[in-house]
Each structure stands twice: as structure tokens, then as C-alpha cells.
Write a protein that holds these residues in place. Structure first.
Motif, PDB file in Angstrom:
ATOM      1  N   ALA A 243      46.821  59.524  68.297  1.00  0.00           N
ATOM      2  CA  ALA A 243      47.375  59.078  67.109  1.00  0.00           C
ATOM      3  C   ALA A 243      47.253  59.925  66.156  1.00  0.00           C
ATOM      4  O   ALA A 243      48.148  60.137  65.160  1.00  0.00           O
TER       5      ALA A 243
ATOM      6  N   CYS B 240      50.276  53.308  71.448  1.00  0.00           N
ATOM      7  CA  CYS B 240      49.139  53.472  72.446  1.00  0.00           C
ATOM      8  C   CYS B 240      49.698  53.604  73.831  1.00  0.00           C
ATOM      9  O   CYS B 240      50.472  52.494  74.259  1.00  0.00           O
ATOM     10  N   LYS B 241      49.488  54.412  74.636  1.00  0.00           N
ATOM     11  CA  LYS B 241      49.572  54.429  76.014  1.00  0.00           C
ATOM     12  C   LYS B 241      49.119  53.434  77.019  1.00  0.00           C
ATOM     13  O   LYS B 241      49.848  52.898  77.959  1.00  0.00           O
TER      14      LYS B 241
ATOM     15  N   THR C  72      41.606  52.654  62.537  1.00  0.00           N
ATOM     16  CA  THR C  72      41.484  52.670  64.180  1.00  0.00           C
ATOM     17  C   THR C  72      40.838  51.303  64.632  1.00  0.00           C
ATOM     18  O   THR C  72      39.764  51.213  63.959  1.00  0.00           O
TER      19      THR C  72
ATOM     20  N   ASP D 216      43.982  57.509  73.238  1.00  0.00           N
ATOM     21  CA  ASP D 216      45.147  57.027  72.486  1.00  0.00           C
ATOM     22  C   ASP D 216      44.778  57.335  70.834  1.00  0.00           C
ATOM     23  O   ASP D 216      45.736  57.844  70.182  1.00  0.00           O
ATOM     24  N   ALA D 217      43.417  57.014  70.802  1.00  0.00           N
ATOM     25  CA  ALA D 217      43.032  57.549  69.410  1.00  0.00           C
ATOM     26  C   ALA D 217      43.234  58.690  68.920  1.00  0.00           C
ATOM     27  O   ALA D 217      43.706  59.102  67.726  1.00  0.00           O
TER      28      ALA D 217
ATOM     29  N   ILE E  96      45.948  51.413  64.045  1.00  0.00           N
ATOM     30  CA  ILE E  96      46.054  51.973  65.256  1.00  0.00           C
ATOM     31  C   ILE E  96      45.397  51.137  66.380  1.00  0.00           C
ATOM     32  O   ILE E  96      44.003  51.064  66.455  1.00  0.00           O
ATOM     33  N   SER E  97      46.094  50.348  67.304  1.00  0.00           N
ATOM     34  CA  SER E  97      45.318  49.552  68.201  1.00  0.00           C
ATOM     35  C   SER E  97      46.409  49.395  69.440  1.00  0.00           C
ATOM     36  O   SER E  97      47.491  49.594  69.243  1.00  0.00           O
ATOM     37  N   ALA E  98      45.727  49.066  70.696  1.00  0.00           N
ATOM     38  CA  ALA E  98      46.783  48.869  71.656  1.00  0.00           C
ATOM     39  C   ALA E  98      47.859  47.711  71.416  1.00  0.00           C
ATOM     40  O   ALA E  98      47.375  46.767  70.614  1.00  0.00           O
TER      41      ALA E  98
ATOM     42  N   LEU F  99      41.680  50.300  71.713  1.00  0.00           N
ATOM     43  CA  LEU F  99      42.316  51.148  72.138  1.00  0.00           C
ATOM     44  C   LEU F  99      41.397  52.435  73.064  1.00  0.00           C
ATOM     45  O   LEU F  99      40.240  52.234  72.713  1.00  0.00           O
TER      46      LEU F  99
ATOM     47  N   SER G  88      47.536  49.859  77.688  1.00  0.00           N
ATOM     48  CA  SER G  88      47.313  48.422  77.352  1.00  0.00           C
ATOM     49  C   SER G  88      46.720  47.437  78.276  1.00  0.00           C
ATOM     50  O   SER G  88      46.522  47.942  79.311  1.00  0.00           O
TER      51      SER G  88
END
Length: 304
Positions: A211, A290-291, A172, A207-208, A229-231, A203, A293
């Protein structure tokens, strides 16, 4: 599913536990710090406690988000990081293997991907440009936090190979609520800095959490995988040289309205960006994006 969630009192655990329960899961939280989300108060470094927790609660899945983090370096010895982040992960993996746990999700960090050279110079491959970071690179952690997280990742891989345990490792990006430890140098508001970081290394905690739910669901299908896991970033690898030299101009190419919106808000863009996390593998293999951004930040600024 009956899920053991470590780090249940933390920032991520507090967001994740209610989501899991809303989906019908039975969540047993384990954390050294008491909270409404924590049923078992204790450390993952306590092997007997971990074994009892998994056996007595008939745990079917483990989400291991508990750890000592980078800010803890100032307050803890290297031995403490090894005990919690490495031995604690080993204890959970042993319990998973011993009691038939069906899936394991490990919260790792993109921090372990940042070598000292990337952090201090932005050099990669001998050319001065931003580092384009994917899961295929060979990490060179620069501190005890990164070293122990990478070691824990390797233990996860080993237990998949030896016992067939489905494990998903989530590296993450930043989602912590605290201000950046370089805020005094950046001279930006915390909201401004966090908005900028959504372009390449941040993010939301929501979102984390989502995920981790995606990883929990896909674990048996994927076997063993590691995902950044990132925007989603708007940038492309060919932008990397310009991102070091003149990041605002690159951002303006993708978001022509951003300079006026930032000026109205009194915000500024980073003059230089030294890294970009590419989360496309999570999109393609995990089916997760991710939702929130950078575009959503600009939309909120328009609405103000």
C-alpha cells in the motif's frame, strides 16, 4: 527515487525497504534502533539530524512510518508521544519543503478513528450496531497515540495546502505481529484471532508495505488524500446491527463453509463485531486492494 524511510528497523520498515530496493529505489533508512535496513541511527525528533539526512542524501521522497505506538503508552510519557509523533512529523515536513522533496507518504492508523464509545459499547448514531468506518467520519481519538497521529495528519494536510507537497496518509488497520492485548479475554489462539480480524480490521504486513508503494507512486497525481488500508471486508453497512448481535451468523451467510472448517481446526468466531473498516476508497482512488483476505484463510484451511 532517493527515498528516506523512517521506522526502517520496525515491522513495516523491514518489509518495505527490500521491496523499494527491488523496484530500483535508493533507500536511506532512519530509525533509533540499529538494523540492516537502517543507515542513519537516530530519532525524527532530532531536527538537525532530519534536515541533514534529507539534504545530504538528496532525498526525493519520504515515507514516514516511524512512530511511538499504542503499546508504548505504558512505557512513555505523553510528552514523548508529542515529541516523536508530532514534532518528528513536523521536522520531516519542514525538511521536505526546504529541500524540494517531491512526495510524502505518512503511515497513520485506524486506531485514531475509534472513540471510547465505539470501543466500549458499539453504539453509533444512537442505535446498537457495529460502527461502519470510512474516511469521512470525524475522529475522536481515545488515547495519546491517536491524538498525536491525528495531529500529524493535520500537519501533513497543512503542508500540502501551504507548499503544494503531495501527501498520502494511510490509516492502516492492524498488521502488528504481537498477540492482541485482549487475548486473555478472547480465549482464542493468536492465529484464530488474526484470521477473524481479517474480516473487518486487519491486513498483512506485506499488504501494508505494498500500500505504501502504491501511495508513493500515486502521490503527485492525487495531491492530498487519506485512505483506510485494511483487508477487503465482505460485510455491508446493512449488516451492522446483526454483527453486534450475532457475528457468526453473519459470517456464515457470506462463507457457508466456514463453520465446518473452523470446527475442524478448533477455532471460533467472535460472538460480536463492533466495527468494520471500509477500504473501498483506497480501491477506487488509490487503485489498491489487499491481496490477503479472510477467504484466503479459509482456502488454507481447506488445503490442510
Amino acid at each position: 527515487m532517493r527515498i528516506l524511510l523512517t521506522g526502517s528497523s520496525g515491522w513495516l520498515g523491514s518489509a518495505l525497504a527490500p521491496r523499494l530496493r527491488a523496484l530500483g529505489h535508493d533507500v536511506t533508512g532512519l530509525d533509533p534502533v540499529p538494523s540492516s535496513e537502517t543507515r542513519i541511527v537516530g530519532s525524527v525528533a532530532d531536527r538537525d539530524l532530519v534536515m541533514r539526512a534529507v539534504e545530504e542524501n538528496r532525498i526525493e521522497a519520504i515515507i514516514h512510518s516511524g512512530a511511538l505506538h499504542k503499546p508504548d503508552i505504558e512505557r512513555h510519557r505523553n510528552e514523548d508521544f508529542v515529541e516523536t509523533n508530532v514534532r518528528g512529523t513536523l521536522n520531516l515536513l519542514d525538511a521536505a519543503a526546504a529541500f524540494g522533496v517531491q512526495r510524502f507518504v505518512f503511515t497513520s492508523t485506524t486506531s485514531l478513528m475509534i472513540s471510547e464509545s465505539i470501543r466500549t459499547t458499539g453504539f453509533t448514531g444512537g442505535a446498537r450496531k457495529a460502527a461502519w468506518l470510512t474516511e469521512h467520519m470525524s475522529p475522536e481519538p481515545r488515547n495519546i497515540y491517536g491524538v498525536t497521529k491525528l495531529s500529524a495528519e493535520q500537519l501533513c494536510r497543512l503542508y500540502h495546502l501551504q507548499f503544494g507537497l503531495p501527501v498520502i496518509v494511510l490509516r492502516t488497520a492492524r498488521f502488528f505481529p504481537e498477540a492482541d492485548d485482549m487475548a486473555h479475554v478472547i480465549e482464542q489462539s493468536d492465529a484464530n484471532t488474526k484470521a477473524n480480524e481479517l474480516l473487518f480490521r486487519r491486513l498483512t504486513v506485506e499488504d501494508a508495505a505494498d500500500a505504501h508503494i502504491a501511495a508513493l507512486e500515486k502521490g503527485p497525481q492525487l495531491g492530498f488524500e487519506t485512505f483506510i488500508i485494511s483487508a477487503p471486508t465482505p460485510f455491508q453497512p446493512e449488516d451492522c446491527a446483526a454483527l453486534i448481535a450475532d457475528a457468526p451468523s453473519v459470517v456464515a451467510r457470506y462463507f457457508p463453509d466456514y463453520p465446518a472448517l473452523y470446527t475442524k481446526k478448533g477455532w471460533t468466531m467472535f460472538s460480536s463485531i463492533d466495527r468494520v473498516y471500509d477500504a473501498s476508497r483506497a480501491r477506487d482512488r488509490l487503485g489498491f486492494v489487499c491481496k490477503t483476505s479472510f477467504a484466503d484463510v479459509l482456502a488454507r484451511l481447506v488445503a490442510e
